[in-house]
Motif scaffolding. Sequence first.
Motif, PDB file in Angstrom:
ATOM      1  N   ILE A 157      -0.188   8.656   5.273  1.00 49.95           N
ATOM      2  CA  ILE A 157      -0.844   9.005   4.005  1.00 49.95           C
ATOM      3  C   ILE A 157      -0.594   7.906   2.988  1.00 49.95           C
ATOM      4  CG2 ILE A 157      -0.825  10.619   2.060  1.00 49.95           C
ATOM      5  CD1 ILE A 157      -0.216  12.849   4.046  1.00 49.95           C
ATOM      6  N   ARG A 158       0.625   7.380   2.950  1.00 47.81           N
ATOM      7  CA  ARG A 158       0.941   6.296   2.026  1.00 47.81           C
ATOM      8  C   ARG A 158       0.073   5.074   2.310  1.00 47.81           C
ATOM      9  NH1 ARG A 158       7.521   6.243   1.623  1.00 47.81           N
ATOM     10  NH2 ARG A 158       7.101   4.926  -0.194  1.00 47.81           N
ATOM     11  N   SER A 159      -0.082   4.772   3.581  1.00 46.43           N
ATOM     12  CA  SER A 159      -0.889   3.621   3.973  1.00 46.43           C
ATOM     13  C   SER A 159      -2.347   3.807   3.565  1.00 46.43           C
ATOM     14  CB  SER A 159      -0.785   3.405   5.482  1.00 46.43           C
ATOM     15  OG  SER A 159      -1.623   2.352   5.900  1.00 46.43           O
ATOM     16  N   ILE A 160      -2.883   5.009   3.818  1.00 47.37           N
ATOM     17  CA  ILE A 160      -4.273   5.295   3.459  1.00 47.37           C
ATOM     18  C   ILE A 160      -4.464   5.230   1.952  1.00 47.37           C
ATOM     19  CG2 ILE A 160      -6.068   7.077   3.466  1.00 47.37           C
ATOM     20  CD1 ILE A 160      -4.879   8.064   6.126  1.00 47.37           C
ATOM     21  N   ALA A 161      -3.514   5.801   1.206  1.00 41.92           N
ATOM     22  CA  ALA A 161      -3.617   5.809  -0.253  1.00 41.92           C
ATOM     23  C   ALA A 161      -3.588   4.388  -0.811  1.00 41.92           C
ATOM     24  CB  ALA A 161      -2.475   6.634  -0.853  1.00 41.92           C
ATOM     25  N   ILE A 162      -2.702   3.561  -0.282  1.00 45.45           N
ATOM     26  CA  ILE A 162      -2.619   2.174  -0.740  1.00 45.45           C
ATOM     27  C   ILE A 162      -3.935   1.443  -0.457  1.00 45.45           C
ATOM     28  CG2 ILE A 162      -1.559  -0.061  -0.178  1.00 45.45           C
ATOM     29  CD1 ILE A 162       1.114   1.428   0.007  1.00 45.45           C
ATOM     30  N   GLY A 163      -4.528   1.739   0.687  1.00 49.41           N
ATOM     31  CA  GLY A 163      -5.811   1.130   1.024  1.00 49.41           C
ATOM     32  C   GLY A 163      -6.949   1.621   0.161  1.00 49.41           C
ATOM     33  N   SER A 164      -6.721   2.745  -0.552  1.00 48.15           N
ATOM     34  CA  SER A 164      -7.776   3.336  -1.375  1.00 48.15           C
ATOM     35  C   SER A 164      -7.592   3.089  -2.870  1.00 48.15           C
ATOM     36  CB  SER A 164      -7.833   4.855  -1.133  1.00 48.15           C
ATOM     37  OG  SER A 164      -8.091   5.137   0.223  1.00 48.15           O
ATOM     38  N   LEU A 169       0.622  -1.300  -5.242  1.00 47.12           N
ATOM     39  CA  LEU A 169       0.584  -2.155  -4.053  1.00 47.12           C
ATOM     40  C   LEU A 169       1.895  -2.927  -3.892  1.00 47.12           C
ATOM     41  CD1 LEU A 169      -3.038  -3.639  -4.167  1.00 47.12           C
ATOM     42  CD2 LEU A 169      -2.223  -1.510  -3.136  1.00 47.12           C
ATOM     43  N   VAL A 170       2.424  -3.411  -4.993  1.00 41.93           N
ATOM     44  CA  VAL A 170       3.684  -4.154  -4.947  1.00 41.93           C
ATOM     45  C   VAL A 170       4.812  -3.260  -4.417  1.00 41.93           C
ATOM     46  CG1 VAL A 170       5.458  -5.285  -6.348  1.00 41.93           C
ATOM     47  CG2 VAL A 170       3.041  -5.778  -6.758  1.00 41.93           C
ATOM     48  N   LEU A 171       4.842  -2.021  -4.887  1.00 39.61           N
ATOM     49  CA  LEU A 171       5.848  -1.085  -4.403  1.00 39.61           C
ATOM     50  C   LEU A 171       5.691  -0.844  -2.908  1.00 39.61           C
ATOM     51  CD1 LEU A 171       5.932   1.584  -7.281  1.00 39.61           C
ATOM     52  CD2 LEU A 171       7.584  -0.257  -6.822  1.00 39.61           C
ATOM     53  N   GLY A 172       4.465  -0.901  -2.438  1.00 39.32           N
ATOM     54  CA  GLY A 172       4.211  -0.692  -1.017  1.00 39.32           C
ATOM     55  C   GLY A 172       4.845  -1.761  -0.154  1.00 39.32           C
ATOM     56  N   LEU A 173       5.066  -2.949  -0.723  1.00 40.19           N
ATOM     57  CA  LEU A 173       5.697  -4.025   0.031  1.00 40.19           C
ATOM     58  C   LEU A 173       7.151  -3.718   0.363  1.00 40.19           C
ATOM     59  CD1 LEU A 173       4.364  -7.156  -1.893  1.00 40.19           C
ATOM     60  CD2 LEU A 173       3.524  -6.223   0.270  1.00 40.19           C
ATOM     61  N   ARG A 174       7.751  -2.824  -0.401  1.00 40.07           N
ATOM     62  CA  ARG A 174       9.170  -2.506  -0.229  1.00 40.07           C
ATOM     63  C   ARG A 174       9.410  -1.359   0.757  1.00 40.07           C
ATOM     64  NH1 ARG A 174      10.538  -2.234  -6.713  1.00 40.07           N
ATOM     65  NH2 ARG A 174       9.693  -4.305  -7.267  1.00 40.07           N
ATOM     66  N   ARG A 234       3.382  -1.395   4.768  1.00 42.64           N
ATOM     67  CA  ARG A 234       3.523  -2.769   4.275  1.00 42.64           C
ATOM     68  C   ARG A 234       2.288  -3.604   4.604  1.00 42.64           C
ATOM     69  NH1 ARG A 234       9.480  -4.955   5.738  1.00 42.64           N
ATOM     70  NH2 ARG A 234       9.080  -6.347   3.972  1.00 42.64           N
ATOM     71  N   VAL A 235       1.770  -3.437   5.798  1.00 46.72           N
ATOM     72  CA  VAL A 235       0.566  -4.180   6.184  1.00 46.72           C
ATOM     73  C   VAL A 235      -0.601  -3.807   5.284  1.00 46.72           C
ATOM     74  CG1 VAL A 235      -1.193  -4.401   7.983  1.00 46.72           C
ATOM     75  CG2 VAL A 235       1.219  -4.564   8.585  1.00 46.72           C
ATOM     76  N   SER A 236      -0.737  -2.518   4.987  1.00 46.05           N
ATOM     77  CA  SER A 236      -1.815  -2.069   4.102  1.00 46.05           C
ATOM     78  C   SER A 236      -1.669  -2.683   2.720  1.00 46.05           C
ATOM     79  CB  SER A 236      -1.804  -0.540   4.013  1.00 46.05           C
ATOM     80  OG  SER A 236      -2.873  -0.074   3.222  1.00 46.05           O
ATOM     81  N   ALA A 237      -0.438  -2.735   2.216  1.00 40.48           N
ATOM     82  CA  ALA A 237      -0.188  -3.315   0.892  1.00 40.48           C
ATOM     83  C   ALA A 237      -0.465  -4.816   0.887  1.00 40.48           C
ATOM     84  CB  ALA A 237       1.253  -3.042   0.469  1.00 40.48           C
ATOM     85  N   VAL A 238      -0.067  -5.493   1.948  1.00 39.95           N
ATOM     86  CA  VAL A 238      -0.298  -6.941   2.043  1.00 39.95           C
ATOM     87  C   VAL A 238      -1.791  -7.250   2.027  1.00 39.95           C
ATOM     88  CG1 VAL A 238      -0.143  -8.925   3.597  1.00 39.95           C
ATOM     89  CG2 VAL A 238       1.866  -7.509   3.194  1.00 39.95           C
TER      90      VAL A 238
END
Length: 287
Positions: A229-236, A250-255, A262-266
């Motif tokens: 869900i986190r990955s999908i949300a970051i992608g959205s 997105l920056v927080l997703g890198l952590r 992390r891949v989604s955030a990158v």
Amino acid sequence: MSIDSPPGFRSSHARVFGRRPSDGVVVWIGVDCLTDAISEVDETAVVLIGPSTGRSIRADCGSAQTDQVWQGGRMIDGPAALEAVVRHAVELEGDYTDIEPTITALAACGDTTLVSRLNEALDRFLDEENFYGRDLIAGILAGIQGAAALPTLLRASARDLGDDQDSLSAEIIDLLYADKAASRLTAIEFAADEAPALRRAGVWALGFVAEAQDADLLATAATDNDPEIRSIAIGSIMNPAADDRGFHVLVLGLRVPDPQVRVSAVRRLGYTGRTKAVMRLVALAAD
């Protein structure tokens, strides 16, 4: 399909089953007609409404044609056609091209009385983990119900049958775009569900129809306990190139330790084109 009832039919007793492929005529099966308005028309008559003129033409039919739809210029029995689709999906009887005309006719028929049977068939295929049958039924439901089928299809997508769900996702996306306002509300409802699988489906769907006021919801979803869900949300996340809050999410997703997140955030950061994004990505590469 929303069309006024033909002359001589009570709107509550006339049923529309779709357009005849040969000439675009809308076909109605009369259940209870006003014989004083149209003489000689009985309860088994069909009235054809021309696609451009809107004028009605009387055509007699036998009683056996109740619950039928047009396929290739002829009438077929709706429930029997559905049974044929189910049998095809269960027994893998013939090629898809053999059953495709029947599926097309059912999807275009507008007969909501088939919805309960379709839901039963869908539940069966989900329980049997038959994703081929699931996709066939989902397409028919989407054709008959339109956006009203979205909750059913989202719930179906929440069941992991081990496939890529490409066909099912395409049906859902078409419904999302067909009525964005209504679909957005449905997606928000799913995104707030207690079940992770339904939240996942809701957040994914919201990504296609989200509006500016949904930024908080997506930011919250980006911190969900479920990494998918986190990955999908970051992608959205909407417009992180211009929106500082979205960029920060997105920056927080890198952590996040989970590699999927992390891949989604990158990926999203890379598309922002912001200098700060480059700095963050360089730092991550050196991590």
